[in-house]
Design a protein around this motif. Structure first.
Motif: not given
Length: 214
Positions: A121-131, A183-197
């Motif tokens: 459940f990422p933040k609206a900004s695109g932030y991802k992490s496990y806390h 742009e940060l949100v778009e970068c977060a999507k790219l990061v998620a795609d990179l991690d998955a690949r």
């Protein structure tokens, strides 16, 4: 900047705060290194790339207390600030994040107080992490203090994104221009795609290397 002493939670000075929370960080960090070494021995694989640890500055603590409407006392700091001691565990793949979190939960003297899954459940900004907020006993000469530590677990790619987002947040004091936020949100999507690949590629490599004909 001032933190008033009031003998709360068995800690009554900034010096004791530093000693206690630094000890808690060292214990968590050492525990993670041991688990990483054991994982390497059993599975020939290291889930942890590296570990970062820090103690929150008094200025930052006071600012957070005031922001949340609390008086700047040692007692309030220990009671209400969960990230005085913070440790960040960086790993290669998303699957490692949950593997590491599970290993932490199985440590008998570490108590998990709270957790937030910003990967599912990422933040609206695109932030991802496990806390995770945990407590670990710190054994002093005359008493034991259960000390809180915030643990953040993320991939290398997530950490790179979060570092840039952190810089932008402070540069613009939390009010970055809309096009930068987008742009940060778009970068977060790219990061998620990179991690998955990368995870998929790693799984394929493991499957090939473990095939019977190899």
């Amino acid at each position: 900047m001032e933190l008033k002493a009031d003998n709360g939670e068995g800690i009554d000075s900034w010096k004791e705060v530093t000693i206690t929370y630094s000890a808690a960080l060292r214990q968590i960090e050492t525990r993670m290194e041991i688990l990483n070494d054991e994982f390497q021995h059993v599975h020939q694989y290291n889930p942890i790339e590296h570990i970062k640890a820090r103690i929150k500055t008094p200025e930052s603590i006071v600012k957070k207390l005031k922001r949340n409407g609390y008086e700047s006392t040692i007692d309030n700091m220990v009671k209400y600030i969960n990230d005085i001691a913070g440790i960040r565990i960086i790993c290669s793949f998303t699957s490692d994040i949950y593997r590491i979190a599970d290993m932490i939960c199985k440590q008998k003297d570490i108590k998990v107080v709270a957790r937030k899954d910003y990967i599912t459940f990422p933040k609206a900004s695109g932030y991802k992490s496990y806390h995770m907020i945990v407590t670990i006993p710190v054994y002093l000469s005359d008493r034991t203090v259960d000390t809180k530590v915030e643990i953040q677990i993320r991939t290398v790619a997530m950490d790179f994104w979060a570092s840039l987002e952190h810089k932008i947040h402070y540069k613009f004091e939390g009010d970055a221009p809309e096009h930068i936020r987008n742009e940060l949100v778009e970068c977060a999507k790219l990061v998620a795609d990179l991690d998955a690949r990368m995870l998929s590629l790693n799984d394929e490599i493991l499957a090939i290397s473990q095939a019977p004909d190899r």
